[in-house]
Design a protein around this motif. Structure first.
Motif, PDB file in Angstrom:
ATOM      1  N   HIS A   1       0.839  -1.200   0.000  1.00  0.00           N
ATOM      2  CA  HIS A   1       0.000   0.000   0.000  1.00  0.00           C
ATOM      3  C   HIS A   1       0.875   1.251   0.000  1.00  0.00           C
ATOM      4  O   HIS A   1       0.628   2.193  -0.763  1.00  0.00           O
ATOM      5  CB  HIS A   1      -0.903  -0.021   1.238  1.00  0.00           C
ATOM      6  CG  HIS A   1      -1.815   1.153   1.342  1.00  0.00           C
ATOM      7  ND1 HIS A   1      -2.990   1.232   0.618  1.00  0.00           N
ATOM      8  CD2 HIS A   1      -1.727   2.301   2.050  1.00  0.00           C
ATOM      9  CE1 HIS A   1      -3.577   2.386   0.888  1.00  0.00           C
ATOM     10  NE2 HIS A   1      -2.840   3.050   1.752  1.00  0.00           N
ATOM     11  N   TRP A   2       1.902   1.228   0.825  1.00  0.00           N
ATOM     12  CA  TRP A   2       2.816   2.366   0.928  1.00  0.00           C
ATOM     13  C   TRP A   2       3.495   2.622  -0.421  1.00  0.00           C
ATOM     14  O   TRP A   2       3.607   3.764  -0.883  1.00  0.00           O
ATOM     15  CB  TRP A   2       3.849   2.066   2.018  1.00  0.00           C
ATOM     16  CG  TRP A   2       4.973   3.042   2.127  1.00  0.00           C
ATOM     17  CD1 TRP A   2       4.884   4.388   2.219  1.00  0.00           C
ATOM     18  CD2 TRP A   2       6.377   2.730   2.174  1.00  0.00           C
ATOM     19  NE1 TRP A   2       6.139   4.942   2.324  1.00  0.00           N
ATOM     20  CE2 TRP A   2       7.069   3.950   2.299  1.00  0.00           C
ATOM     21  CE3 TRP A   2       7.112   1.540   2.133  1.00  0.00           C
ATOM     22  CZ2 TRP A   2       8.469   4.015   2.375  1.00  0.00           C
ATOM     23  CZ3 TRP A   2       8.496   1.607   2.221  1.00  0.00           C
ATOM     24  CH2 TRP A   2       9.157   2.827   2.333  1.00  0.00           C
ATOM     25  N   ALA A   3       3.915   1.546  -1.067  1.00  0.00           N
ATOM     26  CA  ALA A   3       4.620   1.692  -2.338  1.00  0.00           C
ATOM     27  C   ALA A   3       3.734   2.284  -3.428  1.00  0.00           C
ATOM     28  O   ALA A   3       4.218   2.944  -4.350  1.00  0.00           O
ATOM     29  CB  ALA A   3       5.141   0.325  -2.787  1.00  0.00           C
ATOM     30  N   ASN A   4       2.439   2.073  -3.294  1.00  0.00           N
ATOM     31  CA  ASN A   4       1.513   2.562  -4.322  1.00  0.00           C
ATOM     32  C   ASN A   4       1.009   3.974  -4.053  1.00  0.00           C
ATOM     33  O   ASN A   4       0.233   4.518  -4.842  1.00  0.00           O
ATOM     34  CB  ASN A   4       0.326   1.603  -4.457  1.00  0.00           C
ATOM     35  CG  ASN A   4       0.753   0.295  -5.116  1.00  0.00           C
ATOM     36  OD1 ASN A   4       1.653   0.281  -5.941  1.00  0.00           O
ATOM     37  ND2 ASN A   4       0.129  -0.797  -4.718  1.00  0.00           N
ATOM     38  N   LEU A   5       1.425   4.543  -2.921  1.00  0.00           N
ATOM     39  CA  LEU A   5       0.979   5.909  -2.612  1.00  0.00           C
ATOM     40  C   LEU A   5       1.709   6.911  -3.485  1.00  0.00           C
ATOM     41  O   LEU A   5       2.826   6.677  -3.940  1.00  0.00           O
ATOM     42  CB  LEU A   5       1.299   6.222  -1.136  1.00  0.00           C
ATOM     43  CG  LEU A   5       0.541   5.437  -0.079  1.00  0.00           C
ATOM     44  CD1 LEU A   5       1.138   5.748   1.302  1.00  0.00           C
ATOM     45  CD2 LEU A   5      -0.939   5.803  -0.097  1.00  0.00           C
ATOM     46  N   ASP A   6       1.099   8.063  -3.661  1.00  0.00           N
ATOM     47  CA  ASP A   6       1.777   9.142  -4.367  1.00  0.00           C
ATOM     48  C   ASP A   6       2.782   9.841  -3.462  1.00  0.00           C
ATOM     49  O   ASP A   6       3.515  10.721  -3.877  1.00  0.00           O
ATOM     50  CB  ASP A   6       0.745  10.166  -4.871  1.00  0.00           C
ATOM     51  CG  ASP A   6       0.093   9.680  -6.153  1.00  0.00           C
ATOM     52  OD1 ASP A   6       0.738   8.876  -6.853  1.00  0.00           O
ATOM     53  OD2 ASP A   6      -1.044  10.076  -6.416  1.00  0.00           O
ATOM     54  N   GLY A   7       2.777   9.492  -2.250  1.00  0.00           N
ATOM     55  CA  GLY A   7       3.655  10.099  -1.252  1.00  0.00           C
ATOM     56  C   GLY A   7       3.032   9.894   0.097  1.00  0.00           C
ATOM     57  O   GLY A   7       1.834   9.651   0.202  1.00  0.00           O
ATOM     58  N   GLY A   8       3.848   9.958   1.120  1.00  0.00           N
ATOM     59  CA  GLY A   8       3.314   9.783   2.458  1.00  0.00           C
ATOM     60  C   GLY A   8       3.837   8.519   3.103  1.00  0.00           C
ATOM     61  O   GLY A   8       4.280   7.591   2.425  1.00  0.00           O
ATOM     62  N   VAL A   9       3.817   8.550   4.411  1.00  0.00           N
ATOM     63  CA  VAL A   9       4.172   7.355   5.176  1.00  0.00           C
ATOM     64  C   VAL A   9       3.001   7.019   6.085  1.00  0.00           C
ATOM     65  O   VAL A   9       2.139   7.858   6.368  1.00  0.00           O
ATOM     66  CB  VAL A   9       5.457   7.563   6.006  1.00  0.00           C
ATOM     67  CG1 VAL A   9       6.660   7.684   5.094  1.00  0.00           C
ATOM     68  CG2 VAL A   9       5.331   8.782   6.899  1.00  0.00           C
ATOM     69  N   LEU A  10       2.982   5.781   6.546  1.00  0.00           N
ATOM     70  CA  LEU A  10       1.818   5.255   7.258  1.00  0.00           C
ATOM     71  C   LEU A  10       1.969   5.424   8.772  1.00  0.00           C
ATOM     72  O   LEU A  10       2.922   4.922   9.368  1.00  0.00           O
ATOM     73  CB  LEU A  10       1.650   3.761   6.951  1.00  0.00           C
ATOM     74  CG  LEU A  10       1.402   3.414   5.490  1.00  0.00           C
ATOM     75  CD1 LEU A  10       1.550   1.909   5.270  1.00  0.00           C
ATOM     76  CD2 LEU A  10       0.018   3.883   5.074  1.00  0.00           C
ATOM     77  N   ASN A  11       1.029   6.141   9.357  1.00  0.00           N
ATOM     78  CA  ASN A  11       1.000   6.280  10.812  1.00  0.00           C
ATOM     79  C   ASN A  11      -0.365   5.794  11.290  1.00  0.00           C
ATOM     80  O   ASN A  11      -1.393   6.376  10.940  1.00  0.00           O
ATOM     81  CB  ASN A  11       1.209   7.755  11.207  1.00  0.00           C
ATOM     82  CG  ASN A  11       1.266   7.923  12.718  1.00  0.00           C
ATOM     83  OD1 ASN A  11       1.722   7.040  13.438  1.00  0.00           O
ATOM     84  ND2 ASN A  11       0.793   9.064  13.198  1.00  0.00           N
TER      85      ASN A  11
ATOM     86  N   CYS B   1       5.449  12.896   2.632  1.00  0.00           N
ATOM     87  CA  CYS B   1       6.857  12.692   2.271  1.00  0.00           C
ATOM     88  C   CYS B   1       6.903  12.475   0.773  1.00  0.00           C
ATOM     89  O   CYS B   1       5.872  12.317   0.115  1.00  0.00           O
ATOM     90  CB  CYS B   1       7.482  11.515   3.002  1.00  0.00           C
ATOM     91  SG  CYS B   1       7.190   9.924   2.245  1.00  0.00           S
ATOM     92  N   ALA B   2       8.115  12.479   0.236  1.00  0.00           N
ATOM     93  CA  ALA B   2       8.246  12.236  -1.198  1.00  0.00           C
ATOM     94  C   ALA B   2       7.826  10.802  -1.506  1.00  0.00           C
ATOM     95  O   ALA B   2       7.773   9.955  -0.620  1.00  0.00           O
ATOM     96  CB  ALA B   2       9.697  12.460  -1.613  1.00  0.00           C
ATOM     97  N   ARG B   3       7.545  10.540  -2.773  1.00  0.00           N
ATOM     98  CA  ARG B   3       7.140   9.193  -3.185  1.00  0.00           C
ATOM     99  C   ARG B   3       8.246   8.202  -2.817  1.00  0.00           C
ATOM    100  O   ARG B   3       9.417   8.437  -3.065  1.00  0.00           O
ATOM    101  CB  ARG B   3       6.906   9.186  -4.695  1.00  0.00           C
ATOM    102  CG  ARG B   3       6.385   7.857  -5.213  1.00  0.00           C
ATOM    103  CD  ARG B   3       6.140   7.945  -6.707  1.00  0.00           C
ATOM    104  NE  ARG B   3       5.834   6.616  -7.221  1.00  0.00           N
ATOM    105  CZ  ARG B   3       4.632   6.056  -7.163  1.00  0.00           C
ATOM    106  NH1 ARG B   3       3.636   6.706  -6.614  1.00  0.00           N
ATOM    107  NH2 ARG B   3       4.427   4.853  -7.649  1.00  0.00           N
ATOM    108  N   PRO B   4       7.896   7.114  -2.183  1.00  0.00           N
ATOM    109  CA  PRO B   4       8.920   6.156  -1.768  1.00  0.00           C
ATOM    110  C   PRO B   4       9.561   5.474  -2.973  1.00  0.00           C
ATOM    111  O   PRO B   4       8.981   5.418  -4.049  1.00  0.00           O
ATOM    112  CB  PRO B   4       8.128   5.155  -0.930  1.00  0.00           C
ATOM    113  CG  PRO B   4       6.732   5.255  -1.451  1.00  0.00           C
ATOM    114  CD  PRO B   4       6.556   6.677  -1.874  1.00  0.00           C
ATOM    115  N   ARG B   5      10.739   4.967  -2.719  1.00  0.00           N
ATOM    116  CA  ARG B   5      11.457   4.316  -3.814  1.00  0.00           C
ATOM    117  C   ARG B   5      11.146   2.832  -3.923  1.00  0.00           C
ATOM    118  O   ARG B   5      11.587   2.176  -4.851  1.00  0.00           O
ATOM    119  CB  ARG B   5      12.968   4.512  -3.611  1.00  0.00           C
ATOM    120  CG  ARG B   5      13.427   5.901  -4.005  1.00  0.00           C
ATOM    121  CD  ARG B   5      14.921   6.002  -3.896  1.00  0.00           C
ATOM    122  NE  ARG B   5      15.342   6.038  -2.496  1.00  0.00           N
ATOM    123  CZ  ARG B   5      16.596   5.866  -2.104  1.00  0.00           C
ATOM    124  NH1 ARG B   5      17.527   5.629  -2.986  1.00  0.00           N
ATOM    125  NH2 ARG B   5      16.916   5.920  -0.837  1.00  0.00           N
TER     126      ARG B   5
END
Lengths: 250, 494
Positions: free
Chosen positions: B409-419, B486-490
């Motif tokens: 799910h995190w990898a498919n986000l446009d940006g952000g981290v999960l809290n 946050c920026a889009r994850p790698r």
């Protein structure tokens, strides 16, 4: 299968348990009843005083009496002959139960079931010491032998065993409309796996799951059965009518 | 400073399993940090005589790496360690493993939206961190006067001194838990005198272990379906024991009768039997499995002292009941710091908040895996993820699936981290407390490491069937989380 967190904290819903050849929930549901009671209000239909003159319709009437006492539509769970009686009940009272779970039940008594009832009757009449061993051999699978124990003669009702040989719901199945979970047992040589599957074939709103067990699934694999039942009670429509539910592999 | 998508801390069952599942997903940007010089977790650390698992082998192994070759129904410890090493090697984890690398600090960097790992071998950053540190890793040494000045040899059961010859030695084993019941029979066979200091008596049931025959191993190797069926059978049989933990009177009576019958069958002296009889309800503390522990107390060179260790004076151990026993060797089979995990004191989340502060009222986590204020941080085998009746590996695999879904799910986000939302974590904790309230761990009248001593909460165990844990926690629900920017994850989605 997934539950939502609210399912663990939701209002307790009623469940009605219908026993099999013992006629007593304390014998057939010694594991299931207290474990279901953690999340549900459990009531039991007593069959232990059924006599030789009773019919399948009488058993269905007993279920009706218990269901009527529930504050809301209960889920009805029947095991063995209790499953067959539950079908007869739901056919007569289509809006009585919210769902049916039919464990090790049958559509029509198989030749093997009639044979079991015959041997039971003869050996019991003779007072044969071979009776408990015969019953254990028939009811438990080889794979579930660790859980097997010879049933006390008092654990199996003569009247219910005789009734099972004639309990046929083939003509009633089309009247059942509620969601149904049919649980067949892959090693069931009494009700027979095929007859459980025929229930699945005959009931319009049924889905089918199978447990690797003999007819005595309530003793051989009670925890796996609980998992199937809880998942179905939580979300009866998760698997659409006609689904074959794959075994969960731990 | 190297950056990876995922850092895993710990190379035991949880860390190796997580690494295998990451690699099978095609994820390559991850490292597994392990402070020891080899992998294996519990099964590397515990090498005491007689060490073995008390969960059946075919259940105490990864479902995704079945092993037809287990030698016995219950595996010896070294066989499990070898299985883990082989699993890591076969699955290509070598390039990801950083052995001998102690993580000294783990800090959330809000501006960069990643974790900073300070290790004994330099710094790293990671987009997500998975704590696979285990729960039985930090030896619990009794805090009694003089313990540091014992005149002979003294060591914890998980730090066994294999150079020491116990023959003709006077040995004291402190403790009567899961390690002690395996150690005591072996030590009794060597030592000239053995005294067991027992704070409270455990329930012990028979151990029906046996070697698997060549034919059985051959069949399992040739027929994968047989192997899967065996695992299922073992799992569902083990599940039945939860009825005891749930406090069902009939199940409790049967279990109690089994254990007390085992004691009566195996110990001749009524006085010793009385001392070995537990004073609390069965299941409240871990139920132990052994067929050679009780008979040890029939030996002339073995004595049971039913009291806790109170002090050490020179080479004399002083028990709480005043008894004094001299010893050449002391084995501390005293367990581990379980309720308060030391790693919580080196992890800082949002606003620099320590995980130990978040856990000041006992360990908690939503879905037993994620904590509010600690973004993209996951814990395996942490709060309310243990079992008293079935295999830990099943729980670990459930958590691994949850984490993989979260990472996807995190990898498919446009940006952000999960809290995870505080509300979600709070609701989960209330559900746990409600489920736990009627269990034998809360009502059984014992002192147990399953509960947090600070407030009595059941913080370590999952208070339900194992299959209920999976039914509830297998699915990752995005609505339980808020996204921090946050920026889009790698990380690459798979």
């Amino acid at each position: 299968m997934t539950d939502s967190r609210s399912d663990f904290t939701a209002e307790r819903r009623p469940v009605v348990l219908v026993p099999g050849l013992s006629g007593a929930a304390s014998k057939d549901f010694s594991f299931l009843s207290p474990m279901l009671a953690r999340r549900h209000d459990v009531t039991v239909v007593p069959f232990d005083d059924v006599d030789a003159s009773s019919t399948l319709g009488d058993l269905a009437d007993r279920i009706h009496v218990v269901v009527e006492r529930c504050a809301q539509q209960p889920a009805v769970i029947g095991y063995s002959l209790g499953a067959v009686a539950a079908v007869a009940y739901a056919a007569a009272h289509p809006s009585g139960a919210s769902s049916l779970t039919l464990v090790a039940g049958w559509l029509t008594p198989s030749a093997k079931l009639r044979g079991f009832a015959d041997v039971w009757r003869v050996l019991h009449a003779e007072g044969s010491p071979a009776l408990p061993g015969m019953a254990m051999n028939a009811l438990f699978s080889a794979d579930g032998w660790d859980s097997a124990r010879p049933p006390l003669i008092s654990d199996v009702s003569d009247a219910l065993t005789a009734l099972s040989a004639t309990a046929d719901v083939a003509a009633l199945a089309s009247a059942v409309t509620v969601p149904v979970l049919v649980v067949g047992c892959a090693l069931d040589e009494v009700a027979t796996t095929r007859q459980s599957k025929l229930l699945f074939g005959a009931l319009a709103n049924a889905r089918y799951a199978e447990v690797h067990s003999g007819h005595a699934v309530v003793h051989e694999r009670p925890a796996e059965l609980l998992n199937l039942i809880n998942a179905f009670l939580t979300r009866p429509a998760l698997f659409p009518a006609g689904s074959l539910i794959l075994e969960e592999r731990p | 400073m190297k950056h990876v998508d995922v850092a895993v801390i710990g190379a035991g069952f949880a860390g190796i399993g997580m690494g295998i599942r990451l690699r099978r997903r095609g994820i390559r940007s991850f490292l597994i940090f392990e402070r020891a010089d080899s992998l294996g977790g519990t099964w590397r650390d515990n090498t005491y005589p007689g060490v073995a698992c008390d969960v059946p082998s075919h259940l105490y192994s990864y479902s995704f790496r079945p092993n037809a070759g287990w030698s016995a129904f219950y595996s010896p410890g070294d066989e499990i360690r070898e299985y883990l090493v082989a699993s890591a090697n076969d699955e290509g984890l070598g390039e990801h493993l950083r052995l001998g690398t102690d993580v000294l600090g783990l800090t959330w960097d809000e501006s960069a939206a990643h974790w900073l790992l300070e290790t004994s071998r330099g710094k790293h950053t990671a987009g997500a961190v998975i704590l696979a540190c285990g729960r039985l890793t930090e030896p619990r040494i009794p805090d009694v006067p003089g313990i540091g000045n014992f005149a002979g040899d003294l060591f914890h059961s998980s730090r066994w001194d294999h150079g020491l010859d116990l023959r003709d030695k006077s040995v004291v084993v402190v403790g009567s838990g899961a390690s002690a019941v395996q150690i005591v029979p072996r030590v009794a066979a060597q030592a000239s005198r053995l005294i067991v200091l027992q704070r409270s008596a455990p329930y012990v049931i028979p151990r029906a272990g046996r070697p698997y025959s060549a034919a059985e191993r051959g069949l399992l190797a040739r027929d994968a379906e047989e192997l899967a069926r065996l695992r299922s059978q073992l799992f569902w049989k083990a599940e039945e024991a939860f009825a005891q933990r749930a406090g069902n009177p009939d199940s409790l009576a049967m279990a109690r009768s089994l254990a007390l019958g085992h004691l009566a069958d195996q110990v001749r002296d009524p006085h010793t039997r009385h001392r070995l009889t537990p004073s609390y309800e069965i299941g409240c503390k871990r139920v132990l499995i052994s067929s050679d522990y009780y008979p040890t107390f029939n030996q002339d060179n073995v004595m049971l002292e039913p009291s806790a260790l109170a002090a050490v004076e020179g080479n004399t151990l002083v028990a709480a009941n005043g008894a004094r026993h001299s010893a050449d060797v002391v084995v501390l089979a005293t367990g581990f710091h379980a309720a308060e995990q030391p790693y919580a004191r080196i992890i800082r989340g949002i606003d620099g908040r320590l995980l130990s502060e978040h856990w000041a009222g006992g360990m908690t986590a939503h879905a037993s895996t994620v904590m509010n204020g600690f973004p993209n941080l996951f814990v395996i085998n942490g709060p309310n993820a243990g079992l008293g009746h079935n295999s830990a590996i099943y729980m670990i695999e459930t958590q691994i699936e949850y984490i993989l879904a979260a990472l996807r799910h995190w990898a498919n986000l446009d940006g952000g981290v999960l809290n995870v939302r505080a509300q979600a974590e709070g609701d989960y904790i209330r559900m746990i407390d409600d489920m736990a309230s009627s269990t034998v761990w809360m009502t059984g009248g014992c002192e147990t490491w399953y509960r947090d001593a600070r407030n009595g909460r059941l913080s370590l165990l999952w208070p339900g069937f194992a299959h209920e844990f999976r039914a509830l926690n297998a699915e990752f629900l995005p609505e339980d989380f808020e996204l921090l920017p946050c920026a889009r994850p790698r990380i690459r989605a798979r």
